[in-house]
Design a protein around this motif. Structure first.
Motif, PDB file in Angstrom:
ATOM      1  N   ARG A  46       7.507   8.541  -5.204  1.00 35.58           N
ATOM      2  CA  ARG A  46       6.152   8.231  -5.679  1.00 35.58           C
ATOM      3  C   ARG A  46       5.969   6.722  -5.587  1.00 35.58           C
ATOM      4  N   ARG A  47       4.716   6.303  -5.628  1.00 34.99           N
ATOM      5  CA  ARG A  47       4.458   4.861  -5.650  1.00 34.99           C
ATOM      6  C   ARG A  47       4.746   4.302  -7.043  1.00 34.99           C
TER       7      ARG A  47
ATOM      8  N   ASN B 220       0.800  -1.223   0.000  1.00 35.19           N
ATOM      9  CA  ASN B 220       0.000   0.000   0.000  1.00 35.19           C
ATOM     10  C   ASN B 220       0.836   1.279   0.000  1.00 35.19           C
ATOM     11  N   LEU B 221       2.029   1.226   0.589  1.00 34.10           N
ATOM     12  CA  LEU B 221       2.861   2.425   0.652  1.00 34.10           C
ATOM     13  C   LEU B 221       3.758   2.599  -0.571  1.00 34.10           C
ATOM     14  N   MET B 222       4.190   1.498  -1.164  1.00 33.61           N
ATOM     15  CA  MET B 222       5.198   1.587  -2.216  1.00 33.61           C
ATOM     16  C   MET B 222       4.659   1.332  -3.619  1.00 33.61           C
ATOM     17  N   PHE B 223       3.509   0.674  -3.741  1.00 38.13           N
ATOM     18  CA  PHE B 223       3.002   0.311  -5.055  1.00 38.13           C
ATOM     19  C   PHE B 223       1.662   0.988  -5.320  1.00 38.13           C
ATOM     20  N   VAL B 224       1.425   1.313  -6.582  1.00 34.14           N
ATOM     21  CA  VAL B 224       0.164   1.952  -6.956  1.00 34.14           C
ATOM     22  C   VAL B 224      -0.985   0.997  -6.672  1.00 34.14           C
ATOM     23  N   ASP B 225      -2.177   1.545  -6.528  1.00 32.36           N
ATOM     24  CA  ASP B 225      -3.352   0.720  -6.288  1.00 32.36           C
ATOM     25  C   ASP B 225      -3.625  -0.189  -7.485  1.00 32.36           C
TER      26      ASP B 225
ATOM     27  N   GLN C 162      -2.871   8.558   5.666  1.00 34.88           N
ATOM     28  CA  GLN C 162      -3.742   9.660   5.272  1.00 34.88           C
ATOM     29  C   GLN C 162      -3.698  10.827   6.260  1.00 34.88           C
ATOM     30  N   ILE C 163      -2.626  10.923   7.045  1.00 38.99           N
ATOM     31  CA  ILE C 163      -2.524  11.988   8.037  1.00 38.99           C
ATOM     32  C   ILE C 163      -1.327  12.883   7.724  1.00 38.99           C
ATOM     33  N   ASN C 164      -1.343  14.071   8.308  1.00 38.49           N
ATOM     34  CA  ASN C 164      -0.174  14.944   8.277  1.00 38.49           C
ATOM     35  C   ASN C 164       0.757  14.488   9.395  1.00 38.49           C
ATOM     36  N   VAL C 165       1.828  13.811   9.016  1.00 36.60           N
ATOM     37  CA  VAL C 165       2.699  13.173  10.001  1.00 36.60           C
ATOM     38  C   VAL C 165       3.278  14.182  10.982  1.00 36.60           C
TER      39      VAL C 165
ATOM     40  N   GLY D 124      -0.013  12.932   3.762  1.00 34.56           N
ATOM     41  CA  GLY D 124      -1.162  12.042   3.675  1.00 34.56           C
ATOM     42  C   GLY D 124      -1.975  12.210   2.423  1.00 34.56           C
ATOM     43  N   THR D 125      -1.382  12.804   1.390  1.00 35.96           N
ATOM     44  CA  THR D 125      -2.115  13.079   0.155  1.00 35.96           C
ATOM     45  C   THR D 125      -1.615  12.250  -1.032  1.00 35.96           C
TER      46      THR D 125
END
Length: 390
Positions: A325-326, A30-35, A134-137, A126-127
């Motif tokens: 980018r993913r 989910n973090l490294m690859f596109v949906d 999905q948060i502002n870290v 998170g965008t």
């Protein structure tokens, strides 16, 4: 994880290790690859990867069941043996949680601050579009949030610390650790103001934290496993294949597949078949063969807690700083996945060697400190009594 005099079940170690791996793979995907919908020309292998790599939440359900079995089962055994002590229990549980949680929080701060400094951007705002972040870290790295996570109130009174979203389940575990013995001690002993006070506290926090109750029900299923194991112990020897385990395992896998095909998100749809499967494993006394597989399962299970608490912020940092980018799951993506898995496991193993492996040593040191303090207090109390009477 096995209690004294209780045969160690390496099959449960394997299940625990696989569950931890499923969480890590899910976050990698989910973090490294596109949906999946954004992927192009991925082929059959890619489709299989996207299908099997999104069971992170399901793996946490398995953790809850195993935790109920081991921790809840140990509580019941101590109550039966008359050796129960809140002091010893809380010392063991809190030291077990904090010995990895504290360094994991500091490592989260390190990776997140470094990532914000070097890259920032959508991953940390998170965008980027990933479901898992999905948060502002930056807004979750304050001292108040850190303290809130240290006392296991994340997702109850605050967010998880920094980008470390998997910390949510640790709050569940902590409160289950308190709720079950508080109620069990009252039911088993039925005496003492302290027992009633602890039970009232447990019920009060259950009312205050209703979001935890469904997971607590699954955790209690793990306790039921321990109760059934005591009442109907496994035979010392078994001839032939463990047919019940094989059948229940197939049913469990079918439930996993159904949740994906029909988009079913009720945890009990997976939790109940998992409970039946684990019960059959214990009832038929299933052990791993060959011995090398058993050693591997025990090794990877041993640092699964470290892996769970440390991988997320590290993956996010690599995705944001290393790639920006993913990426698509193609031939290069396979290499990235393999390399990141190796890196995550190696990183977690180092954390294990530095911290988690020393859990029992820390617990023994705390007990010695407590016993020394008790021994020092006793003469002082006696001296005080003598002075009063004289």
């Amino acid at each position: 994880m096995a209690s004294p005099g209780k045969p160690h079940c390496d099959t449960l170690d394997l299940i625990r290790a696989l569950a931890a791996g499923a969480v890590c793979v899910s976050h990698l995907r989910n973090l490294m690859f596109v949906d999946y919908r954004s992927s192009v020309s991925i082929g059959l292998a890619g489709k299989v990867f996207y299908f099997v790599s999104n069971y992170g939440h399901t793996a946490v359900i398995v953790f809850f069941l195993l935790s109920g079995y081991f921790v809840g089962g140990s509580v019941l055994r101590q109550l039966d043996a008359g050796t129960w002590s809140w002091q010893r229990y809380l010392t063991e549980r809190l030291s077990r949680l904090w010995i990895v949680l504290v360094p994991a929080l500091l490592l989260t701060l390190f990776w997140d601050r470094l990532g914000l400094e070097l890259a920032g951007g959508p991953f940390y705002l998170g965008t980027e579009g990933t479901f898992d972040q999905q948060i502002n870290v930056a807004s979750h790295l304050g001292a108040a949030t850190l303290a809130c996570n240290l006392v296991f109130l994340q997702k109850l009174s605050c967010g998880t610390y920094g980008s470390n979203g998997p910390l949510w389940s640790l709050a569940n575990e902590f409160w289950y650790y308190l709720w079950f013995p508080a109620c069990a001690v009252l039911v088993r002993r039925r005496r003492g103001l302290g027992a009633f006070a602890m039970a009232a506290f447990a019920i009060g926090t259950m009312i205050a934290f209703p979001s935890l109750l469904s997971g607590f029900g699954l955790w209690l299923l793990g306790v039921v496993l321990a109760v059934l194991e005591k009442r109907v112990p496994a035979p010392s020897a078994r001839s032939g294949l463990p047919w019940l385990t094989l059948a229940s395992g197939a049913a469990f896998l079918a439930a996993l597949v159904c949740t994906r095909f029909f988009l079913l998100d009720n945890d009990w749809i997976v939790g109940v078949p998992c409970f039946v499967f684990l019960r059959c494993v214990l009832r038929e006394n299933v052990r791993l063969r060959p011995a090398a597989l058993s050693r591997v399962a025990i090794l990877f299970s041993g640092f699964s807690y470290s892996l769970y608490l440390t991988h997320f912020s590290f993956i996010l940092f690599v995705a944001a700083v290393g790639f920006g980018r993913r990426i698509h799951f193609d031939a290069d993506g396979v290499l990235v996945l393999a390399g990141m898995l190796v890196a995550c496991y190696a990183y977690a193993f180092v954390v294990y060697l530095l911290f988690e492996r020393n859990t029992r040593r820390v617990q023994q040191a705390i007990r010695q400190l407590q016993s020394g303090r008790t021994g020092a207090d006793a003469p002082a109390a006696r001296t005080g009594q003598g002075g009063t009477t004289s």
